[in-house]
Design an enzyme around this catalytic site. Structure first.
Site, PDB file in Angstrom:
ATOM      1  N   THR A 178       0.812  -1.226   0.000  1.00  0.00           N
ATOM      2  CA  THR A 178       0.000   0.000   0.000  1.00  0.00           C
ATOM      3  C   THR A 178       0.841   1.271   0.000  1.00  0.00           C
ATOM      4  O   THR A 178       0.430   2.284  -0.570  1.00  0.00           O
ATOM      5  CB  THR A 178      -0.958   0.033   1.207  1.00  0.00           C
ATOM      6  OG1 THR A 178      -0.207   0.115   2.421  1.00  0.00           O
ATOM      7  CG2 THR A 178      -1.848  -1.192   1.226  1.00  0.00           C
ATOM      8  N   LEU A 211      -2.382   4.827  -0.551  1.00  0.00           N
ATOM      9  CA  LEU A 211      -3.723   4.337  -0.889  1.00  0.00           C
ATOM     10  C   LEU A 211      -3.975   2.983  -0.219  1.00  0.00           C
ATOM     11  O   LEU A 211      -4.259   1.984  -0.889  1.00  0.00           O
ATOM     12  CB  LEU A 211      -3.872   4.239  -2.408  1.00  0.00           C
ATOM     13  CG  LEU A 211      -3.914   5.576  -3.143  1.00  0.00           C
ATOM     14  CD1 LEU A 211      -3.830   5.365  -4.653  1.00  0.00           C
ATOM     15  CD2 LEU A 211      -5.175   6.350  -2.782  1.00  0.00           C
ATOM     16  N   HIS A 212      -3.902   2.948   1.102  1.00  0.00           N
ATOM     17  CA  HIS A 212      -4.043   1.681   1.819  1.00  0.00           C
ATOM     18  C   HIS A 212      -5.364   0.981   1.471  1.00  0.00           C
ATOM     19  O   HIS A 212      -5.376  -0.162   1.007  1.00  0.00           O
ATOM     20  CB  HIS A 212      -4.004   1.927   3.334  1.00  0.00           C
ATOM     21  CG  HIS A 212      -2.796   2.652   3.823  1.00  0.00           C
ATOM     22  ND1 HIS A 212      -1.512   2.149   3.671  1.00  0.00           N
ATOM     23  CD2 HIS A 212      -2.671   3.825   4.477  1.00  0.00           C
ATOM     24  CE1 HIS A 212      -0.654   3.003   4.217  1.00  0.00           C
ATOM     25  NE2 HIS A 212      -1.328   4.021   4.701  1.00  0.00           N
ATOM     26  N   ASP A 213      -6.463   1.663   1.733  1.00  0.00           N
ATOM     27  CA  ASP A 213      -7.767   1.014   1.594  1.00  0.00           C
ATOM     28  C   ASP A 213      -8.273   0.927   0.157  1.00  0.00           C
ATOM     29  O   ASP A 213      -8.877  -0.083  -0.219  1.00  0.00           O
ATOM     30  CB  ASP A 213      -8.784   1.711   2.492  1.00  0.00           C
ATOM     31  CG  ASP A 213      -8.430   1.544   3.970  1.00  0.00           C
ATOM     32  OD1 ASP A 213      -7.719   0.576   4.311  1.00  0.00           O
ATOM     33  OD2 ASP A 213      -8.850   2.387   4.785  1.00  0.00           O
TER      34      ASP A 213
END
Length: 328
Positions: free
Chosen positions: A204, A251-253
């Site tokens: 991520t 942009l982890h999620d």
């Protein structure tokens, strides 16, 4: 690949709805799978579970996605501890201070904090073959497991943002924030025997939203997307100078949603044995992945409990922004 995989399984999103969670929810909406989403459940993490529910309800309404119930869940970890919330990263309301504080009591809120887990279990019985997309601490999922050990039998897959394999942590030097916030829950979920994919910081942190993307989102005619665009500068300001030279945010999620929906064509996700350090101390929440067979391509040894996304070669930021702007 920019279309969801050929799948009609129902989806539940479990989230601690901060800024990148909001992007992930909007990405779900933009990909045309909204009719598969049965519910959004919330948990403490980036902010409180009640504030997360308020954020999710507000976002869904502004997107024009009004038929998805939002259920507030656990305000404390599975061990009864308060979550370490992320005001510096996400603002005091979890959304860059563009939404504001939640009402003192939301329609979906309950004192016990178990409604989300009960609702997840109820939906799994009515709609077996669930896909769980988990964007925050795994407290609600662990609670559902505790209530009903047969729960995994009704789940098609679980994709969770969390952990760090070769990458340093972000909650502490050793641990990623979601896993650290409820290490016991993560350990329980990882070993529940279902088809699980973990999306850690190794992947991520390599995919980031940029100022140009933010400006595009701010210009969207859709009120929900524009709201996210207004929230994102808080996230970018935190990351610049702390993680990155430029004004960017990880942009982890959104990456987790893209993996779950199979929007990507170049994902490296070997199956590994992953355990979580649940001891109190500096390493609490560390994800300990057995990568000793790395140079052989991670052949199966037995005992692997999750696929782990270690690398994604697609341009996730461009994919996400294009989908949001096309829909919005």
């Amino acid at each position: 690949m920019t279309e969801p995989g050929n799948n009609t399984n129902p989806i539940i999103v479990d989230t601690d709805c901060g800024i990148d969670d909001a992007l992930a929810i909007a990405l779900l909406w933009a990909t045309g799978v909204a009719d598969r989403v049965l519910a959004v459940t919330t948990v403490g993490g980036n902010t409180t579970a009640a504030q997360s529910a308020h954020n999710a309800q507000t976002l869904l309404h502004l997107l024009g996605w009004n038929d998805v119930p939002v259920i507030a869940g656990s305000e404390l970890s599975s061990q009864g501890q308060s979550f370490d919330t992320g005001e510096l990263v996400h603002g005091t309301d979890g959304m860059g201070d563009v939404i504001g504080s939640a009402p003192s009591r939301l329609p979906a809120e309950r004192d016990a904090g178990e409604d989300a887990a009960r609702q997840i279990l109820s939906l799994s019985k009515r709609s077996p073959g669930l896909e769980l997309i988990c964007l925050g601490p795994l407290t609600n999922i662990a609670l559902a497991l505790e209530m009903d050990p047969s729960f995994p039998d009704r789940v098609h897959s679980i994709t969770a943002m969390g952990g760090a394999v070769h990458h340093p942590g972000n909650g502490t030097a050793a641990a990623e924030a979601n896993i650290r916030n409820d290490a016991h829950a993560a350990q329980s979920v990882l070993n529940a025997g279902w088809d699980m994919t973990l999306v850690p910081l190794d992947a991520t942190m390599m995919h980031r939203v940029r100022e140009s993307d933010v400006q595009s989102l701010q210009r969207s005619a859709n009120a929900g997307i524009a709201l996210i665009g207004r929230a994102l500068p808080t996230n970018l300001r935190f990351h610049q100078g702390w993680h990155f030279d430029e004004a960017e945010a990880a942009l982890h999620d959104p990456l987790t949603v893209a993996v779950a929906l199979r929007l990507l064509g170049n994902v490296y996700s070997p199956r590994l044995r992953v355990e979580v350090d649940t001891r109190e101390g500096q390493t609490r929440g560390m994800t300990i992945a057995d990568t000793r067979r790395r140079y052989l391509g991670y052949p199966a040894q037995g005992g692997e409990n999750t696929a782990v996304v270690l690398d994604v070669c697609d341009d996730v930021s461009t994919l996400m922004t294009d989908l949001l702007m096309k829909r919005g």
